[in-house]
Design an enzyme around this catalytic site. Structure first.
Site, PDB file in Angstrom:
ATOM      1  N   ASP A   9      33.899 -31.000  27.195  1.00 39.54           N
ATOM      2  CA  ASP A   9      35.051 -30.721  27.580  1.00 39.54           C
ATOM      3  C   ASP A   9      34.859 -30.682  25.421  1.00 39.54           C
ATOM      4  OD1 ASP A   9      37.943 -30.037  27.102  1.00 39.54           O
ATOM      5  OD2 ASP A   9      38.314 -32.695  26.104  1.00 39.54           O
ATOM      6  N   ILE A  10      36.330 -29.726  24.929  1.00 37.10           N
ATOM      7  CA  ILE A  10      35.755 -29.755  23.017  1.00 37.10           C
ATOM      8  C   ILE A  10      36.729 -30.979  23.241  1.00 37.10           C
ATOM      9  CG2 ILE A  10      36.294 -28.439  21.882  1.00 37.10           C
ATOM     10  CD1 ILE A  10      35.412 -26.702  23.289  1.00 37.10           C
ATOM     11  N   ASP A  11      38.407 -30.699  22.711  1.00 42.47           N
ATOM     12  CA  ASP A  11      39.336 -31.448  21.995  1.00 42.47           C
ATOM     13  C   ASP A  11      39.836 -33.089  22.889  1.00 42.47           C
ATOM     14  OD1 ASP A  11      40.963 -28.879  20.402  1.00 42.47           O
ATOM     15  OD2 ASP A  11      40.361 -28.386  22.068  1.00 42.47           O
ATOM     16  N   GLY A  44      39.832 -26.084  27.847  1.00 38.58           N
ATOM     17  CA  GLY A  44      41.231 -24.943  28.627  1.00 38.58           C
ATOM     18  C   GLY A  44      41.627 -24.165  27.424  1.00 38.58           C
ATOM     19  N   LYS A 186      37.980 -26.590  35.879  1.00 36.52           N
ATOM     20  CA  LYS A 186      36.403 -26.554  35.259  1.00 36.52           C
ATOM     21  C   LYS A 186      35.691 -26.576  36.203  1.00 36.52           C
ATOM     22  CE  LYS A 186      38.688 -27.886  31.152  1.00 36.52           C
ATOM     23  NZ  LYS A 186      38.177 -29.016  29.522  1.00 36.52           N
ATOM     24  N   ASN A 212      43.128 -32.254  32.454  1.00 32.76           N
ATOM     25  CA  ASN A 212      42.506 -30.904  33.435  1.00 32.76           C
ATOM     26  C   ASN A 212      40.765 -31.240  33.546  1.00 32.76           C
ATOM     27  OD1 ASN A 212      41.958 -31.202  30.415  1.00 32.76           O
ATOM     28  ND2 ASN A 212      42.042 -28.789  30.315  1.00 32.76           N
TER      29      ASN A 212
END
Length: 260
Positions: A9-11, A44, A186, A212
């Site tokens: 995931d990124i954030d 996302g 995801k 998420n």
């Protein structure tokens, strides 16, 4: 070591609380790639909001829109656009309650309203330039939409969950929710990804920090929740690492044996 698939995931996972990439995370990703592992994003975000990070980490494979759009080495291998009839219902319902939407396509995103303080606050927190968002309430009529952002407060969520049961709503901000096709996640994107690349679930390592990410963490053979994740997310992960701002990526990769 057998080749593994690592999904980030990124954030709040790769990017810290200030939306910066810790040096330890950058070095960890470099080490994974040098060891021959496959590394990809599972986010996302839209593809056009990860270009800088893709270049910095030299990653050309990703799952975007929470699993609705998968690209591997610059080839789109899976798309799951939202049903236009459902988008029409969502648009009508949100308009009747004065809640703005943002329709997210593969190339652009368009809002149903002009300037809106809640849109500005939520996207600025992600360091997204809101001047890039055009206004077009009918954008979904002739463009494939993979995710919609709905702006309403938590005490208004039940209106949508009860009246639009064929859509999936996931809150990510005080003012905003992601709206996805029912069953979209995801995890579904990862399933399509590993089918294409020939990995098994047990070869998948997933790192995430928010609601998420829950399906992804449940799906992966090896799941790692960030230390800054809410307890609900930590509960479904096999491992819990340190906070993203405390070298959580590097520490987590050491925990699972991918880094020494």
């Amino acid at each position: 070591m057998t080749k593994k698939m690592i999904m980030f995931d990124i954030d709040g996972t790769l990017l810290d609380h200030d939306k910066k990439l810790p040096a330890s995370a950058k070095e960890a990703v470099k080490s994974l790639k040098e060891a021959g592992h496959e590394v990809a994003f599972a986010t996302g975000r839209a593809p056009y909001f990860i270009n800088d990070l893709r270049k910095e980490l030299e990653i050309d494979s990703f799952i975007c829109f929470n699993g609705q759009y998968v690209e591997i080495e610059n080839e789109v291998i899976y798309k799951n656009p939202m049903d236009r009839e459902l988008l029409t219902h969502l648009s009508s319902f949100s308009t009747s309650h004065n809640h703005p939407l943002i329709y997210m396509g593969a190339q652009f995103m368009k809002s149903t309203s002009g300037y809106h303080s809640e849109i500005e606050e939520s996207l600025t927190a992600l360091h997204i330039d809101t001047t890039q968002i055009g206004m077009d309430a009918t954008y979904y009529h002739d463009t494939e939409i993979y995710q919609t952002l709905l702006y309403c407060k938590e005490n208004e969520e039940s209106l949508y969950r009860s009246n639009l049961q064929n859509l999936n709503f996931i809150r990510w901000h005080e003012y905003a929710m992601d709206v996805l096709p029912l069953g979209g996640s995801k995890a579904k994107g990862i399933e399509k990804f590993i089918e294409k690349k020939g990995f098994t679930k047990d070869q998948v390592y997933a790192f995430g920090d928010n609601l998420n990410d829950i399906e992804m963490l449940q799906y992966a053979g090896h799941s790692v929740a960030m230390g800054n994740a809410p307890q609900e997310v930590k509960n479904v992960a096999r491992y819990v690492t340190k906070d993203v701002g405390e070298d959580g990526i590097a520490y987590g990769l050491q925990m699972v044996g991918l880094l020494s």
